[in-house]
Design an enzyme around this catalytic site. Structure first.
Site, mmCIF file in Angstrom:
data_model
loop_
_atom_site.group_PDB
_atom_site.id
_atom_site.type_symbol
_atom_site.label_atom_id
_atom_site.label_comp_id
_atom_site.label_asym_id
_atom_site.label_seq_id
_atom_site.Cartn_x
_atom_site.Cartn_y
_atom_site.Cartn_z
ATOM 1 N N GLY A 129 -7.642 -3.805 31.291
ATOM 2 C CA GLY A 129 -8.669 -2.568 30.871
ATOM 3 C C GLY A 129 -7.772 -1.342 30.569
ATOM 4 O O GLY A 129 -7.169 -0.737 31.110
ATOM 5 N N VAL B 153 -8.888 5.033 29.089
ATOM 6 C CA VAL B 153 -8.087 6.273 29.494
ATOM 7 C C VAL B 153 -7.371 6.053 30.961
ATOM 8 O O VAL B 153 -6.551 6.048 31.208
ATOM 9 C CB VAL B 153 -8.639 7.498 29.192
ATOM 10 C CG1 VAL B 153 -7.761 8.860 29.699
ATOM 11 C CG2 VAL B 153 -8.934 7.564 27.702
ATOM 12 N N MET B 154 -8.447 5.717 31.773
ATOM 13 C CA MET B 154 -7.996 5.693 33.234
ATOM 14 C C MET B 154 -7.118 4.388 33.481
ATOM 15 O O MET B 154 -6.133 4.533 34.038
ATOM 16 C CB MET B 154 -9.396 5.228 34.057
ATOM 17 C CG MET B 154 -10.077 6.582 34.368
ATOM 18 S SD MET B 154 -9.428 7.753 35.392
ATOM 19 C CE MET B 154 -9.462 6.967 37.053
ATOM 20 N N GLY B 155 -7.372 3.167 32.668
ATOM 21 C CA GLY B 155 -6.440 2.061 32.646
ATOM 22 C C GLY B 155 -5.003 2.433 32.404
ATOM 23 O O GLY B 155 -4.086 1.950 32.643
ATOM 24 N N ARG C 200 -9.425 -6.449 26.457
ATOM 25 C CA ARG C 200 -10.192 -7.560 25.763
ATOM 26 C C ARG C 200 -10.226 -7.375 24.317
ATOM 27 O O ARG C 200 -10.023 -8.321 23.438
ATOM 28 C CB ARG C 200 -11.693 -7.328 26.187
ATOM 29 C CG ARG C 200 -12.794 -8.342 25.613
ATOM 30 C CD ARG C 200 -14.244 -8.281 26.165
ATOM 31 N NE ARG C 200 -14.801 -6.970 26.089
ATOM 32 C CZ ARG C 200 -15.427 -6.678 25.068
ATOM 33 N NH1 ARG C 200 -15.807 -7.406 23.992
ATOM 34 N NH2 ARG C 200 -15.844 -5.375 24.909
ATOM 35 N N ALA D 181 -17.682 -0.881 35.733
ATOM 36 C CA ALA D 181 -18.347 -1.577 36.973
ATOM 37 C C ALA D 181 -19.696 -2.281 36.619
ATOM 38 O O ALA D 181 -20.218 -2.186 35.505
ATOM 39 C CB ALA D 181 -18.728 -0.466 38.034
ATOM 40 N N SER E 4 -9.856 8.051 42.998
ATOM 41 C CA SER E 4 -10.338 9.567 42.683
ATOM 42 C C SER E 4 -9.163 10.171 42.196
ATOM 43 O O SER E 4 -8.126 10.455 42.759
ATOM 44 C CB SER E 4 -11.112 10.026 43.963
ATOM 45 O OG SER E 4 -11.604 11.380 43.271
ATOM 46 N N LYS F 251 -15.252 5.477 48.851
ATOM 47 C CA LYS F 251 -15.293 6.000 47.485
ATOM 48 C C LYS F 251 -16.620 6.542 46.979
ATOM 49 O O LYS F 251 -16.661 7.531 46.482
ATOM 50 C CB LYS F 251 -14.681 5.350 46.445
ATOM 51 C CG LYS F 251 -14.788 5.678 45.141
ATOM 52 C CD LYS F 251 -14.012 7.226 44.899
ATOM 53 C CE LYS F 251 -13.527 7.653 43.573
ATOM 54 N NZ LYS F 251 -14.860 7.578 42.490
ATOM 55 N N HIS G 5 -17.401 9.827 48.861
ATOM 56 C CA HIS G 5 -16.586 10.588 48.339
ATOM 57 C C HIS G 5 -17.207 11.242 47.435
ATOM 58 O O HIS G 5 -17.241 12.574 47.207
ATOM 59 C CB HIS G 5 -15.203 10.233 47.782
ATOM 60 C CG HIS G 5 -14.317 11.071 46.955
ATOM 61 N ND1 HIS G 5 -14.872 11.178 45.837
ATOM 62 C CD2 HIS G 5 -13.416 11.945 47.094
ATOM 63 C CE1 HIS G 5 -13.993 11.996 45.138
ATOM 64 N NE2 HIS G 5 -13.182 12.519 45.829
ATOM 65 N N ASN G 6 -17.839 10.451 46.333
ATOM 66 C CA ASN G 6 -18.735 10.934 45.205
ATOM 67 C C ASN G 6 -20.013 11.698 45.772
ATOM 68 O O ASN G 6 -20.375 12.654 44.920
ATOM 69 C CB ASN G 6 -18.928 9.923 44.260
ATOM 70 C CG ASN G 6 -17.661 9.361 43.460
ATOM 71 O OD1 ASN G 6 -16.666 9.675 43.975
ATOM 72 N ND2 ASN G 6 -17.845 8.827 42.332
ATOM 73 N N GLU H 116 -18.952 14.860 46.691
ATOM 74 C CA GLU H 116 -18.647 15.906 45.477
ATOM 75 C C GLU H 116 -19.865 16.275 44.953
ATOM 76 O O GLU H 116 -19.986 17.626 44.220
ATOM 77 C CB GLU H 116 -17.960 14.943 44.446
ATOM 78 C CG GLU H 116 -17.539 15.350 43.274
ATOM 79 C CD GLU H 116 -16.898 14.295 42.175
ATOM 80 O OE1 GLU H 116 -17.370 14.075 41.223
ATOM 81 O OE2 GLU H 116 -16.140 13.630 42.650
ATOM 82 N N ARG I 109 -49.373 9.057 63.822
ATOM 83 C CA ARG I 109 -49.143 7.920 63.593
ATOM 84 C C ARG I 109 -49.844 7.034 64.627
ATOM 85 O O ARG I 109 -50.453 6.074 64.093
ATOM 86 C CB ARG I 109 -47.745 7.243 63.679
ATOM 87 C CG ARG I 109 -46.631 8.164 62.514
ATOM 88 C CD ARG I 109 -45.282 7.746 62.655
ATOM 89 N NE ARG I 109 -45.057 6.286 62.379
ATOM 90 C CZ ARG I 109 -44.356 5.358 63.208
ATOM 91 N NH1 ARG I 109 -44.229 5.634 64.390
ATOM 92 N NH2 ARG I 109 -44.213 3.993 62.539
#
Length: 475
Positions: free
Chosen positions: A9, A12-14, A33, A76, A128, A182, A185-186, A189, A447
């Site tokens: 992959g 940009v991150m890859g 790919r 993902a 991250s 993670k 974490h988000n 965020e 209830r």
């Protein structure tokens, strides 16, 4: 010489994490790919580096030393499953697949179980820090079996961000622990960003401060207990001039007020609901993003102007200090809720997450890096059985000292028609946890009245049901 690790992959991150790995002394193999993207990478950013380009997955796998360590940096969801299915026939038992994307933790759990049956080892790793972090040092949250981690640790420690001389990576826990942490974490965020936006909104439209004044305030706050990456970038964003050709004024005023999201905040809220852990600050932030996207509804409802009173400079300064206090207290709530959720998930799923280590690896590289993570780390290091951050003496004192200012800010915002959903619900969360008795007794009575759901009593053991009066006509 064969490559020590492979990256699949090359978005940009890859690309960035591949260059990070190579720069730190590990020859790599890369595959994408579409080979034209691989060719561009090799002829530009990877030129002259220890990078082996593969045209096919067969070439890619053959280029790796055993046991093979393969890092997936693909979108993902179904793309991850597709790549894994293509890789499986080519791999040997003991080879390692690492998913470095923002995968939903139930998918990571499923993949780990499925691959283990075939003799393959699978790691779900939270990454991250965005594009810059991937290149120069992200916060890494790997989850899987501990023995396999020892094979990954030399690479991960080298490429991770550094804080106070420590690598921002640790063995997070078993199976899907890395992606769960993670995800949370988000979620934190989301909460943090919404709280900062509410403070900005109050200063911009309630106090009628200029963008330059607000930028200076955030710059000053970044030298205090509020020091964090998000506060720092906010100090630049709020006064940034429009960079488009022939445009003038502030860029922030041209950005459409509809916040995007990729699902991790929603996943956090759903996970918390399923586990029965309240995270109202984070949920309010998710709701605020969804509400911001309701453009048609917002346009149809008559506008309500903010009531901006005339204040003296001293009154403004006093309120600014109160906003600072409210923001800090509310930020504590967002982090406390996140850590509470991680703790509950770790116990339920037997992840084995160390909360002090989680705070440590978030000190650099990641989006929610903040100075007060040192205090969180200390709190859990001193008391590993701490059930909630509000029980830590230092945080309890911080919240109590700011509670008056916190209430003043929420009240002031309500009076002047400025919504602060995350700040207000953070205060309600704080007050609720400090109440000896909540009105849930009435809810239990209701209830039992309409559904015979029973209730428990304060004065005796057991479960009870009352024969309430009938409301049927004539009875």
């Amino acid at each position: 010489m064969k490559a020590q690790i492979g990256v699949i992959g090359l978005a940009v991150m890859g690309e960035n994490i591949a260059l990070n790995i190579e720069r730190n002394g590990f020859p790599i193999a890369v595959y994408n790919r579409s080979y034209d993207k691989t060719e561009r990478f090799m002829s530009t950013r990877a030129q002259g580096k220890q990078v082996t380009a593969a045209r096919t997955l067969e070439e890619f796998v053959a280029a790796l030393e055993s046991p093979r360590r393969i890092l997936l940096m693909v979108q993902a969801g179904k793309p991850v499953d597709a790549v894994i299915e293509s890789l499986k026939p080519l791999l040997d038992k003991g080879d390692i697949i690492i998913d470095g994307g923002n995968s939903h933790y139930p998918n990571t759990e499923r993949r780990a179980v499925e691959l283990e049956k075939e003799g393959l080892r699978f790691f779900g790793m939270g990454v991250s820090g965005g594009e810059e972090g991937a290149l120069w040092g992200p916060s890494l949250m790997p989850g899987g079996d501990k023995e396999t981690y020892t094979l990954l640790e030399p690479v991960l420690r080298k490429i991770a961000a550094k804080a106070d001389g420590e690598d921002c990576v640790t063995y997070v826990g078993a199976r899907s622990a890395g992606h769960f942490v993670k995800m949370v974490h988000n979620g934190i965020e989301y909460g943090d960003m919404q709280l900062i936006a509410e403070a900005y909104d109050l200063m911009r439209y309630g106090l009628q401060l200029s963008s330059q004044e607000i930028a200076s305030i955030f710059t000053e706050w970044n030298q205090s207990e509020l020091q964090s990456y998000l506060i720092e970038i906010t100090s630049h964003i709020v006064n940034f001039q429009d960079d488009q050709a022939d445009a003038t004024g502030l860029l922030i005023d041209k950005i459409v007020d509809s916040a995007g999201q990729k699902g991790t905040g929603k996943w956090t809220t759903v996970a918390a609901l399923n586990m029965g852990i309240p995270i109202p600050t984070i949920t309010a932030a998710v709701d605020a993003r969804i509400l911001s996207a309701q453009a048609a509804v917002r346009k149809a409802i008559p506008n309500q102007d903010v009531v901006a009173p005339d204040l003296t400079p001293d009154q403004k300064q006093e309120l600014i200090q109160s906003i600072k206090a409210a923001l800090y207290a509310s930020k504590i709530c967002s982090y406390a809720q996140g850590f509470h959720l991680i703790q509950a998930a770790s116990q339920e799923s037997q992840y084995g997450v160390r909360l002090d280590e989680t705070a440590r690896i978030w000190k650099a590289g990641c989006i929610i890096r903040a100075g007060f993570l040192d205090k969180i780390r200390t709190a859990y290091a001193q008391n590993p059985n701490l059930t909630h951050l509000f029980l830590d003496p230092d945080f309890a004192r911080d919240l109590e000292e700011r509670s008056t200012a916190w209430r003043k800010v929420v009240q002031w915002a309500i009076e002047h028609r400025i919504p602060m959903p995350a700040t207000a619900t953070s205060l309600a969360y704080y007050d609720s946890l400090r109440r000896e008795r909540l009105p849930a007794n009435l809810i239990q009575g209701q209830r039992d009245f309409f559904g015979a759901h029973t209730y428990k009593r304060t004065d005796r053991e057991g479960t009870f049901h009352t024969q309430w009066p009938s409301l049927q006509q004539g009875e």
